[in-house]
Scaffold this motif. Structure first.
Motif, PDB file in Angstrom:
ATOM      1  N   HIS A   1       0.389   1.877  25.011  1.00 32.11           N
ATOM      2  CA  HIS A   1      -0.882   2.261  25.661  1.00 32.11           C
ATOM      3  C   HIS A   1      -0.946   1.757  27.110  1.00 32.11           C
ATOM      4  CE1 HIS A   1      -3.112   3.802  22.049  1.00 32.11           C
ATOM      5  NE2 HIS A   1      -2.086   3.193  21.479  1.00 32.11           N
ATOM      6  N   ILE A   2       0.163   1.948  27.825  1.00 31.96           N
ATOM      7  CA  ILE A   2       0.236   1.604  29.247  1.00 31.96           C
ATOM      8  C   ILE A   2       0.173   2.903  30.045  1.00 31.96           C
ATOM      9  CG2 ILE A   2       1.644   0.581  31.074  1.00 31.96           C
ATOM     10  CD1 ILE A   2       2.910  -1.223  28.929  1.00 31.96           C
ATOM     11  N   CYS A   3      -0.826   3.043  30.891  1.00 29.78           N
ATOM     12  CA  CYS A   3      -1.012   4.270  31.671  1.00 29.78           C
ATOM     13  C   CYS A   3      -0.069   4.305  32.865  1.00 29.78           C
ATOM     14  CB  CYS A   3      -2.458   4.391  32.151  1.00 29.78           C
ATOM     15  SG  CYS A   3      -3.634   4.661  30.815  1.00 29.78           S
ATOM     16  N   LEU A   4       0.411   5.506  33.163  1.00 29.16           N
ATOM     17  CA  LEU A   4       1.308   5.729  34.293  1.00 29.16           C
ATOM     18  C   LEU A   4       0.643   6.736  35.226  1.00 29.16           C
ATOM     19  CD1 LEU A   4       4.123   5.546  35.696  1.00 29.16           C
ATOM     20  CD2 LEU A   4       4.881   7.358  34.134  1.00 29.16           C
TER      21      LEU A   4
ATOM     22  N   PRO B   1       8.981  -8.030  32.153  1.00 25.08           N
ATOM     23  CA  PRO B   1       8.675  -7.869  30.724  1.00 25.08           C
ATOM     24  C   PRO B   1       7.542  -6.866  30.518  1.00 25.08           C
ATOM     25  CG  PRO B   1       8.817 -10.187  31.331  1.00 25.08           C
ATOM     26  CD  PRO B   1       8.824  -9.416  32.602  1.00 25.08           C
ATOM     27  N   LEU B   2       7.736  -5.919  29.637  1.00 28.07           N
ATOM     28  CA  LEU B   2       6.713  -4.892  29.386  1.00 28.07           C
ATOM     29  C   LEU B   2       5.407  -5.496  28.896  1.00 28.07           C
ATOM     30  CD1 LEU B   2       9.032  -2.198  27.826  1.00 28.07           C
ATOM     31  CD2 LEU B   2       7.488  -1.786  29.743  1.00 28.07           C
ATOM     32  N   ILE B   3       5.493  -6.625  28.227  1.00 28.95           N
ATOM     33  CA  ILE B   3       4.298  -7.249  27.672  1.00 28.95           C
ATOM     34  C   ILE B   3       3.322  -7.671  28.772  1.00 28.95           C
ATOM     35  CG2 ILE B   3       5.168  -9.626  27.610  1.00 28.95           C
ATOM     36  CD1 ILE B   3       3.819  -9.857  24.832  1.00 28.95           C
ATOM     37  N   LYS B   4       3.811  -7.835  30.003  1.00 21.43           N
ATOM     38  CA  LYS B   4       2.961  -8.274  31.103  1.00 21.43           C
ATOM     39  C   LYS B   4       2.249  -7.122  31.811  1.00 21.43           C
ATOM     40  CE  LYS B   4       5.379 -12.551  32.332  1.00 21.43           C
ATOM     41  NZ  LYS B   4       5.983 -13.320  33.455  1.00 21.43           N
ATOM     42  N   LEU B   5       2.588  -5.888  31.443  1.00 20.27           N
ATOM     43  CA  LEU B   5       2.072  -4.731  32.169  1.00 20.27           C
ATOM     44  C   LEU B   5       0.839  -4.130  31.506  1.00 20.27           C
ATOM     45  CD1 LEU B   5       5.306  -2.792  33.192  1.00 20.27           C
ATOM     46  CD2 LEU B   5       3.821  -4.155  34.657  1.00 20.27           C
ATOM     47  N   GLU B   6      -0.153  -3.772  32.331  1.00 25.21           N
ATOM     48  CA  GLU B   6      -1.314  -3.025  31.868  1.00 25.21           C
ATOM     49  C   GLU B   6      -1.320  -1.604  32.418  1.00 25.21           C
ATOM     50  OE1 GLU B   6      -4.791  -5.211  32.895  1.00 25.21           O
ATOM     51  OE2 GLU B   6      -4.260  -6.950  31.663  1.00 25.21           O
ATOM     52  N   GLY B   7      -0.596  -1.374  33.504  1.00 22.69           N
ATOM     53  CA  GLY B   7      -0.534  -0.053  34.091  1.00 22.69           C
ATOM     54  C   GLY B   7       0.553   0.012  35.138  1.00 22.69           C
ATOM     55  N   ILE B   8       0.979   1.244  35.453  1.00 23.66           N
ATOM     56  CA  ILE B   8       1.992   1.473  36.476  1.00 23.66           C
ATOM     57  C   ILE B   8       1.481   2.560  37.409  1.00 23.66           C
ATOM     58  CG2 ILE B   8       4.381   2.161  36.939  1.00 23.66           C
ATOM     59  CD1 ILE B   8       5.054   1.327  34.064  1.00 23.66           C
ATOM     60  N   VAL B   9       1.611   2.329  38.704  1.00 23.79           N
ATOM     61  CA  VAL B   9       1.236   3.329  39.709  1.00 23.79           C
ATOM     62  C   VAL B   9       2.468   3.628  40.550  1.00 23.79           C
ATOM     63  CG1 VAL B   9      -0.230   3.873  41.693  1.00 23.79           C
ATOM     64  CG2 VAL B   9      -1.159   2.533  39.794  1.00 23.79           C
TER      65      VAL B   9
ATOM     66  N   ARG C   1      -1.752  11.612  35.787  1.00 18.02           N
ATOM     67  CA  ARG C   1      -1.402  10.414  35.049  1.00 18.02           C
ATOM     68  C   ARG C   1      -0.908  10.781  33.660  1.00 18.02           C
ATOM     69  NH1 ARG C   1      -5.365   6.417  35.175  1.00 18.02           N
ATOM     70  NH2 ARG C   1      -5.536   5.885  32.992  1.00 18.02           N
ATOM     71  N   LEU C   2      -0.062   9.907  33.135  1.00 23.34           N
ATOM     72  CA  LEU C   2       0.411   9.989  31.765  1.00 23.34           C
ATOM     73  C   LEU C   2      -0.297   8.895  30.996  1.00 23.34           C
ATOM     74  CD1 LEU C   2       2.584  10.995  29.625  1.00 23.34           C
ATOM     75  CD2 LEU C   2       3.939   9.040  30.401  1.00 23.34           C
ATOM     76  N   GLU C   3      -0.950   9.271  29.917  1.00 23.27           N
ATOM     77  CA  GLU C   3      -1.662   8.264  29.146  1.00 23.27           C
ATOM     78  C   GLU C   3      -1.560   8.570  27.660  1.00 23.27           C
ATOM     79  OE1 GLU C   3      -5.521   8.351  30.767  1.00 23.27           O
ATOM     80  OE2 GLU C   3      -6.007  10.340  30.058  1.00 23.27           O
ATOM     81  N   PRO C   4      -1.686   7.553  26.819  1.00 23.79           N
ATOM     82  CA  PRO C   4      -1.554   7.758  25.373  1.00 23.79           C
ATOM     83  C   PRO C   4      -2.740   8.529  24.818  1.00 23.79           C
ATOM     84  CG  PRO C   4      -2.216   5.518  25.851  1.00 23.79           C
ATOM     85  CD  PRO C   4      -1.896   6.157  27.163  1.00 23.79           C
ATOM     86  N   GLU C   5      -2.658   8.863  23.531  1.00 23.80           N
ATOM     87  CA  GLU C   5      -3.748   9.547  22.848  1.00 23.80           C
ATOM     88  C   GLU C   5      -5.043   8.753  22.994  1.00 23.80           C
ATOM     89  OE1 GLU C   5      -4.839  11.103  18.327  1.00 23.80           O
ATOM     90  OE2 GLU C   5      -3.235   9.660  18.658  1.00 23.80           O
TER      91      GLU C   5
END
Length: 332
Positions: A60-63, A33-41, A75-79
């Motif tokens: 606003h989940i950083c990759l 579930p996306l709701i459980k994610l804070e970041g992806i590496v 990294r890909l990150e939101p504004e």
């Protein structure tokens, strides 16, 4: 869950409804579930679906992308957050200002005191290990309150780090591993682990700074350099002994990792983890981040993952004149 680590080569990372999926060789190997994610590496090569990219930016989940050996790529990150006042205060403190000098003192003091506590704990647990000379050198570098030059503080940080790493081999309690002179790419397993772990720590600390509203590329202890997240490296200093060094030593000394968990690249001599070793490594890092301790300033229990943001918010409160001092995270 916090941070998801994708290690499968040539994986496809996409989304189905409100869930993230990872597929490899036409099989779904993760469904979260996306709701459980804070970041992806992502370690190595992977394909990311455009739909997932949009979803990560919205949430606003950083990759973050690393090589298979743990070298940071980008990294890909939101504004950036709309809190312009934090960034304004950050920029106003640039240079040899009193706030900048105070913060650098805090970063250096936190790192060196945590180094000292680590050596003292090792000496208590292993009375046959003589670390007195290195502890004394560290103690000589710690009294920094009257040092009013950032360059001088950098010198003390360097002297303290040299004292600590000068006895790092004595902290390793197995003859299987040897700690050699630092070089890039890492050509021994210990340095490979330390470098890999610093890359992961950078991802987490930089994400915390983004949440609070900082520009992670403008720091005080680390000089500005194109593409270098200097403030993230600054704030990492006090966490290095607590998270990186402590768990690397634990994995080695408890033989959770052995030399069979490493491979060496024939031409460059670069050392990297095997697939099984990488899974052991990432599992230990995740467990450490989610472990609880009592925050010495806030007085409540928190995880190390939460403490990244806590320290970032204390940093912003100091720059915004809401507190008189920045308290580095120092644990005994």
């Amino acid at each position: 869950m916090g941070t998801l680590y994708v290690t499968q080569t040539d994986a496809f990372i996409g989304k189905v409804d409100e869930r993230l999926t990872v597929k490899a060789e036409q099989k779904t190997i993760m469904d979260i579930p996306l709701i459980k994610l804070e970041g992806i590496v992502v370690l190595g090569r992977a394909t990311i679906s455009p739909a997932l990219v949009s979803e990560l930016l919205e949430r606003h989940i950083c990759l973050t992308f690393l090589t298979q050996n743990g070298r940071y790529l980008g990294r890909l990150e939101p504004e950036a957050t709309k809190n312009i006042f934090v960034r304004k205060a950050q920029w106003q403190a640039v240079g040899e200002s009193e706030p900048a000098i105070h913060l650098v003192r805090g970063f250096v003091r936190g790192k060196l005191k945590n180094y000292r506590h680590s050596l003292l704990r090792t000496q208590r647990e292993h009375p046959d290990t003589d670390l007195n000379n290195n502890i004394t050198r560290l103690e000589n570098a710690i009294p920094i309150e009257k040092t009013n030059s950032i360059d001088s503080l950098r010198g003390l940080e360097g002297a303290g780090s040299a004292a600590y790493f000068g006895c790092f081999q004595q902290l390793i309690k197995t003859s299987e591993f040897q700690f050699e002179a630092r070089r890039r790419p890492p050509t021994d397993p210990v340095h490979a682990l330390l470098s890999f772990w610093y890359s992961l720590l950078r991802h987490d600390v930089q994400s915390a700074l983004n949440i609070v509203g900082f520009d992670p590329y403008l720091g005080y202890l680390h000089v500005e350099r194109y593409g270098r997240p200097s403030l993230a490296l600054d704030l990492m200093e006090e966490f290095r002994p607590l998270i990186v060094d402590a768990v690397v030593l634990s994995l080695i000394n408890k033989r959770s990792l052995t030399l069979t968990d490493f491979t060496t690249e024939p031409l460059s001599g670069a050392v990297s983890l095997t697939k099984e070793g990488l899974h052991t490594f990432l599992r230990a890092y995740q467990q450490k981040k989610l472990s609880n301790f009592k925050h010495p300033v806030m007085g409540n229990k928190c995880t190390y993952q939460e403490s990244f943001e806590i320290q970032a918010r204390l940093l912003s409160k100091y720059l915004m004149n809401e507190i008189d001092k920045y308290p580095p995270l120092i644990l005994k």
